[in-house]
Scaffold this active site. Sequence first.
Site, mmCIF file in Angstrom:
data_model
loop_
_atom_site.group_PDB
_atom_site.id
_atom_site.type_symbol
_atom_site.label_atom_id
_atom_site.label_comp_id
_atom_site.label_asym_id
_atom_site.label_seq_id
_atom_site.Cartn_x
_atom_site.Cartn_y
_atom_site.Cartn_z
ATOM 1 N N PRO A 132 -3.563 5.434 -6.997
ATOM 2 C CA PRO A 132 -3.294 4.239 -6.442
ATOM 3 C C PRO A 132 -4.321 3.509 -5.289
ATOM 4 O O PRO A 132 -4.959 4.434 -4.661
ATOM 5 C CB PRO A 132 -2.050 4.983 -5.507
ATOM 6 C CG PRO A 132 -1.646 6.321 -6.392
ATOM 7 C CD PRO A 132 -2.982 6.655 -6.784
ATOM 8 N N GLU A 133 -4.404 2.342 -5.276
ATOM 9 C CA GLU A 133 -5.334 1.534 -4.375
ATOM 10 C C GLU A 133 -4.320 1.098 -3.229
ATOM 11 O O GLU A 133 -2.989 1.378 -3.266
ATOM 12 C CB GLU A 133 -6.154 0.669 -5.393
ATOM 13 C CG GLU A 133 -6.584 1.108 -6.366
ATOM 14 C CD GLU A 133 -7.842 0.307 -7.332
ATOM 15 O OE1 GLU A 133 -8.041 -0.482 -6.783
ATOM 16 O OE2 GLU A 133 -8.085 0.798 -8.356
#
Length: 284
Positions: A2-3
């Site tokens: 996840p960014e």
Amino acid sequence: MPELPEVETVRRTLIELVVGKRIQAVTVRLPRIIQRPAEPEQFADALVGHTIETVERRGKFLRIMLDGLVLVSHLRMEGRYGVFKSEEQIELHTHVIFHFDDGTDLRYKDVRQFGTMHLFRSGQELELPPLNKLGIEPLEETFTLEALHGKLAERSTKIKPLLLNQEHIVGLGNIYVDEALFQAKIHPERTPDTLKPAEWKRLYEAIRSTLALAVEAGGSSIKSYVNGQGEMGMFQHQLLVYGKKDEPCPACAGPIEKFTVGGRGTHICSKCQPYVLSAKSRTQ
């Protein structure tokens, strides 16, 4: 992994689901997830009786703010949170469970087991690892064209690894760096000392717009990402180059290429993002 957009979406979802809930007990089923304090029992005991006041974000880290304590959580590759009724069956790979006094649980599930949790006194979390060396936030007012230029302009390293370095700019990962560099028409192997003022401006605007649109779409569900309500992000349907190898470029119809930069798979259009030698190379 996840960014920023995905973590921001999780943050917003958790605010809806857990703010105001009081922790009655904590179950730690995989001790290595807990990085601070040293003993998982201390972690669990310290949280009992505390109420979640809000959820904030620093880069790719969640900051679960309680009355007097802060839980810093990194999802790593596949970590995810979900709220369940306490009597519901516990899913496989659920490693930490926060039991609330209203009969619900906040459960942390992580198939790859790479996620981390650190517990601090309020305010202490910004002074110590893992948050103390993080760079500027690209969606806050402190992220200006001048700030971006000041962080990177004098460096002679390839631009993509620099953008991925969380000590410079936080939250950017492989997906959004590829997308931003494409929109800015900058080859990922160029160095900052070759960028012209117009290119710096395009890069700054591309980072801001790409992340803002991704947050609005709930992030990108490329592999297993879902938010705290089990919903997928939708930004993967708006990606221009990432994951598009051999597909036509949306700007010039040339083929999207994939190769490795700094150990990371990288997607570009070589026509729209021409490679330019560094200033040093041109003098040799």
